[in-house]
Enzyme design. Structure first.
Site, short mmCIF file in Angstrom:
data_model
loop_
_atom_site.label_atom_id
_atom_site.label_comp_id
_atom_site.label_asym_id
_atom_site.label_seq_id
_atom_site.Cartn_x
_atom_site.Cartn_y
_atom_site.Cartn_z
N GLU A 417 68.31 27.09 33.89
CA GLU A 417 67.58 25.96 34.47
C GLU A 417 67.62 24.72 33.58
O GLU A 417 66.61 24.19 33.16
CB GLU A 417 66.15 26.38 34.78
CG GLU A 417 66.10 27.41 35.89
CD GLU A 417 64.71 27.92 36.20
OE1 GLU A 417 64.43 28.17 37.39
OE2 GLU A 417 63.91 28.10 35.27
N GLU A 493 68.13 35.76 39.57
CA GLU A 493 66.70 36.04 39.69
C GLU A 493 66.40 36.25 41.17
O GLU A 493 66.84 35.46 42.01
CB GLU A 493 65.83 34.90 39.14
CG GLU A 493 65.93 34.69 37.64
CD GLU A 493 65.04 33.55 37.15
OE1 GLU A 493 64.08 33.18 37.87
OE2 GLU A 493 65.31 33.03 36.06
#
Length: 984
Positions: A417, A493
């Site tokens: 991220e 994820e």
């Protein structure tokens, strides 16, 4: 403005660079014949509020240490009584102005005085090694400054041989909580400063390896492994089991057994130079992406993975080796085969254990800049700032060099991220040049210029299926689109395991097993990061964001794991184990066969034994072994079941075969008999039970404000049940639609349209009112008509209760009709009743032993189960709906003397929940210690429950698991049970 001149005036802890004075990165190894001295233990410690507020006099031999205290190293000072931890997910907990940090910068001065062992070698060099320090360190030895470094989860070394003295060495380390490096470390976790990994001296003899690289490939077409070990200076490599004796740099190929996560075959070897002998554990394997699929040793791999932060509730990220081993044993025992090291390289000993016990590892760099996503186009993001590029490449280099010799590490990940930018490209180029043998992963750039995988987080089932079929929404640029379509897909994820959940695992797994491109996923995440606190009266609970006075925090979002903080498996982990089991067991009782399919990627079934059990109404009537051939990966076989044992009671009971695959012998991760997979095959179905016909029902009597119906008494005015035989309920059964919202019910802020928990509360389902519309007694039927509705809306549920009785059994039929505008589905639909607190023992025939909900029920096995009411509760760190048991045919609650109440399903099984507090009390609680048992056991007997989903970060429940408000009808019976009666 000349930023270069301005940057030159910044202190070292605000420097973009990774630091100064450290040695080049090298491979980690646990031990050799070279001397080592651990400097772990008790250090003297002083905390200051600012980076330079206390001066540097503490580095001197004769420093005044008045007022200093002590801390343990490895450790975090905020977990040892100095300051407080803080939790944020995305937001930086300081003003965002890279590379600047606040003047209020907690700074811990650490000091350790040590003597060298008498036999410490005088030749060669000695290095001082730090395995991990958060977030920036400045180091002195015997008054001489060695340098500075950043990169919290990575090792740093200094050459110190020329500074050491036999006794009284003074090691001084200043650690800043905030630094320029903090902008690269915005991972979703507690901010925990300190020296949290080991510190030690490593002797480097003359002619010892400066570094070495083990290359151990495997050719699946020939069964041969090829070994080459590069080292400077040169030496020899011996692998006695393979008869190898090679000069470093020399290559040899021999027949070998390959390393995989299922069969983690390691060969012991030795790298010997003139100065040092280093034990090696060599695993031969070849990995890479070919034809759009990630393969190991020529075969497609399906990742059944988890994301793992390093965490211990007492010591934070200072995790000992035994806890690491415990983690991996739990993973293996729950069928997990892969770990993504979110979002930094783990302690290197963890990778040693992955090599030994067998896990595929995505090794992720210590990088996340998620907080910049709040700004337009990620303004200021360090991966787009060339001044940070040396630090980014340094982090990549230190990860790869440290971990390159682990066969378990099959993929390098650039970080998490951090948007997109040239800094990531620089990292990728360096890694590819240094180690072309492993593919690269990065998720957060939609065109994937630096990744060998198409990687996503929390994509919906529908989107994942489109990707599996290579029919995903195209990118605007045809070339970029073609590149992305050529890549294998990972859910790096998914299935956000926050609180009760995650739901929808089975549907994801079916997609992974259907489409070759889909190579599995990694559940977020392994463990809840709850930190222990005590109430004023000494009761312990686990704290989360905001419990330590943080100005900015993200609440219990730090508790989103498959383990509770004390490493107790959650229901979510048990569900995941069942969903991802590597053997599929199905069957057809009519044909008398069971189908066994081997879902392993590499192992046959020779390591498993198969057992069968036959039960009727939960009573075991027979069992034994089942002969299953050693099926190769992907193979299946139909196996004949033995003749069903005689039931002894005719054909009235509900019968089921249970077939289990268990370990045939002890392994390194579990003992013989450990259950790997199981399946159930119904031999006869649930028997529908209907309420008695009016002609068969006992006639009711009305007298003195009471209606008597068989064994029961009711209030004649309200129709409420007041007595069943000798049992007086605390609260009569009535319709209930509310549950304490789960974290997944409440949902994430970016899923506004489907945050069902919020919509339920807005509608007022937590405060519905029950209006009595009529009570009538006609022969053997008592009818009570009500309307159940929240205020300020025309939405309501017309509810009719029809009571009847035969002998000692009381029957209830409930008919519900929805009226008005229902803007959302229901949390639950069923009955709630209260029993005296003495009814603390539960037994039931249905799904168990653990909790289950419509989309988390794969692990619920049909059987007869018994537990105390207190053990029915799941202690989620933030209290919420929990504890339901699925497919219940009957349930009993009893007192200590054995008397109690039996509740039996009518036309369909029900969901059974029993707890010592109401749903409203559960909803109001923030921590487990807020839940105080009352004078009742509250029982829910539900016709329907809403699914769970994973909307705390991912998608909500699938449409088939939504509980729409509409017409519904269900029935149950109630019977008092005497102390001498037994469940059955």
């Amino acid at each position: 403005m000349d930023t270069r001149s301005e940057d030159a005036r910044l202190p070292y802890f605000e420097d973009h660079s990774p630091g100064s004075g450290t040695l080049p990165a090298r491979a980690w190894y646990a031990a050799s014949d070279a001397a080592r001295l651990s400097l772990d233990g008790t250090w003297q410690f002083r905390l200051a509020d600012t980076a330079e507020g206390t001066g540097t006099g503490f580095v001197a031999d004769d420093a005044d240490l008045a007022g200093w205290s002590e801390v343990a190293v490895p450790g975090h000072w905020v977990l040892q009584g100095h300051g407080a931890p803080a939790y944020t997910n995305v937001q930086y907990p300081f003003p965002v102005d890279p590379p600047r940090v606040p003047t209020e910068n907690p700074t811990g001065d650490h000091r350790r005085v040590f003597d060298l062992p008498p036999d410490w070698p005088a030749d060669g060099e000695t290095v001082l090694r730090f395995e991990g320090v958060e977030s920036c360190a400045r180091v002195w030895l015997n008054g001489r400054e060695l340098g500075t470094f950043m990169g919290s989860r990575l090792p740093h070394e200094f050459a110190v041989g020329h500074l050491l003295r036999p006794a009284g060495n003074v090691l001084a380390v200043r650690v800043h909580q905030w630094s320029a490096g903090s902008y690269l470390e915005d991972q979703d976790m507690w901010w925990l400063p300190g020296i949290f990994r080991e510190v030690g001296l490593h002797h480097r003899p003359e002619h010892a390896p400066v570094d070495f690289f083990v290359h151990a490939g495997y050719d699946h077409t020939t069964g041969r492994g090829t070994l080459r070990v590069d080292s400077a200076p040169q030496g020899r490599v011996t692998v006695p089991e393979l008869g190898l004796d090679l000069e470093t740099g020399e290559e040899a190929s021999v027949p070998v057994e390959p390393w995989t996560a299922e069969t983690p075959r390691l060969y012991d070897g030795v790298l010997a130079t003139a100065g040092e002998r280093i034990p090696l554990r060599i695993g031969f394997r070849t990995v890479g992406v070919r034809d759009g699929v990630f393969r190991a040793n020529g075969r497609r791999v399906l990742f059944r993975g988890v994301n793992r932060h390093e965490f211990h509730p007492e010591s934070g990220r200072a995790v000992d080796v035994e806890t690491m081993r415990q983690d991996i044993l739990l993973m293996k025992r729950h069928n997990i085969n892969a770990v993504r090291t979110s979002h930094y390289p783990p302690h290197p000993a963890f990778l040693d254990l992955c090599d030994e016990l067998g896990l595929w590892v995505i090794d992720e760099c210590d990088l996340e800049t998620h907080g910049f996503s709040f700004f337009p186009e990620w303004r200021g993001n360090p991966v787009t700032d060339e001044r940070f590029t040396p630090a980014l490449v340094d982090r990549a280099r230190r990860m790869v060099e440290r971990d390159k010799n682990h066969p378990s590490v099959v993929i390098w990940s650039l970080g998490n991220e951090s948007g997109g930018g040239p800094g990531l490209g620089a990292m990728a180029r360096w890694i590819r040049d240094r180690d072309p043998s492993r593919p690269l992963h990065y998720e957060n750039d939609s065109t994937y210029p630096d990744s060998d995988f198409y990687s996503r987080m929390y994509a919906s089932h529908a989107e994942v299926e489109l990707i599996g079929r290579r029919e995903e929404e195209p990118l605007a640029d045809p070339d970029l689109d073609a590149h992305r379509r050529s890549l294998p897909f990972l859910l790096c994820e998914y299935a956000h395991a926050m609180g009760n959940g995650p739901g929808g695992l089975s549907e994801y797994q079916r997609l992974f097993e259907t489409y070759e491109r889909l190579q599995g996923g990694f559940v977020w995440e392994w463990i809840d990061h709850g930190l222990p606190k005590r109430t004023p009266d000494g009761r312990t609970y686990f704290a989360y964001g905001g419990d330590f006075g943080e100005e900015v925090h993200d609440g219990n979002f730090v508790c989103d794991g498959l383990l509770f903080p004390d490493r107790t498996p959650s229901p979510g982990l048990l569900e995941y184990k069942k969903v991802i089991e590597p053997v599929r067991i199905t069957g057809d009782a009519g044909r008398g066969t069971v189908t066994v399919r081997n879902g392993h990627d590499f192992a046959d079934l020779s390591h498993l034994a198969f057992e069968w059990v036959f039960e009727t109404d939960g009573e075991r009537l027979g069992g034994g072994r089942l002969d299953v051939p050693p099926l190769a990966p992907g193979e299946s076989a139909d196996i004949a079941l033995p003749p069903a044992p005689a039931t002894g009671g005719g054909a009235e009971g509900e019968s089921v075969w249970t077939v289990r695959a268990v370990l045939a012998g002890d392994t390194a991760w579990a003992a013989a008999g450990h259950v790997v997979a199981w399946g159930q095959i119904a031999a006869s179905g649930h028997r529908r039970r209907e309420a008695p016909s009016p002609a068969a029902a006992v006639a009711g009597r009305r007298a003195d404000g009471t209606i008597t119906l068989g064994p029961a008494e009711f209030d004649a005015a309200t129709g409420a049940l007041t007595r069943l035989g000798g049992l007086v309920p605390v609260s009569a059964p009535r319709l209930d639609v509310w549950r304490a919202p789960t974290d997944n019910d409440l949902g994430a802020s970016w899923h506004e349209e489907a945050r069902y928990g919020m919509r339920w509360r807005e509608l007022g389902l937590h405060r519905v009112r029950h209006r009595l519309d009529g009570v009538s007694l006609e022969g053997g039927t008592l009818t009570v008509r009500t309307r159940v509705a929240p205020a300020a809306t025309d939405a309501g549920l017309r509810t009719e209760y029809r009571w009847s009785a035969t002998g000692d059994e009381l029957w209830l039929n409930v008919a519900v009709t929805a009226e008005g505008d229902w803007p959302c589905p229901l949390p639950r639909l069923g009955l709630r009743l209260g029993l005296p607190a003495a009814f603390g023992r539960a037994a039931w025939f249905g799904g168990g032993p653990g909790e289950a909900y419509p989309d988390t029920r794969a692990a619920a096995a049909l059987g007869r189960w018994e537990l105390p009411v207190d053990a029915l509760q799941t202690p989620y760190v933030r209290p919420q709906e929990n504890g339901a048991r699925a497919d219940v045919r009957w349930a009993e609650l009893r007192t200590a003397d054995g008397s109690g109440l039996r509740m039996t399903a009518g036309s369909a099984p029900f969901w059974f929940t029993a707890r010592r507090w109401t749903s409203e009390q559960l909803d109001a609680a923030s921590h487990t210690t807020d839940l105080v048992p009352g004078d009742a056991v509250w029982v829910n007997l539900d016709h329907g429950q809403q699914g769970i989903g994973s909307q705390s970060c991912g998608p909500g429940p699938l449409p088939q698991y939504l509980l729409a408000a509409g017409a519904a009808e269900f029935s149950l019976s109630f019977r008092e049970v005497a102390p001498e009666s037994s469940a059955g």
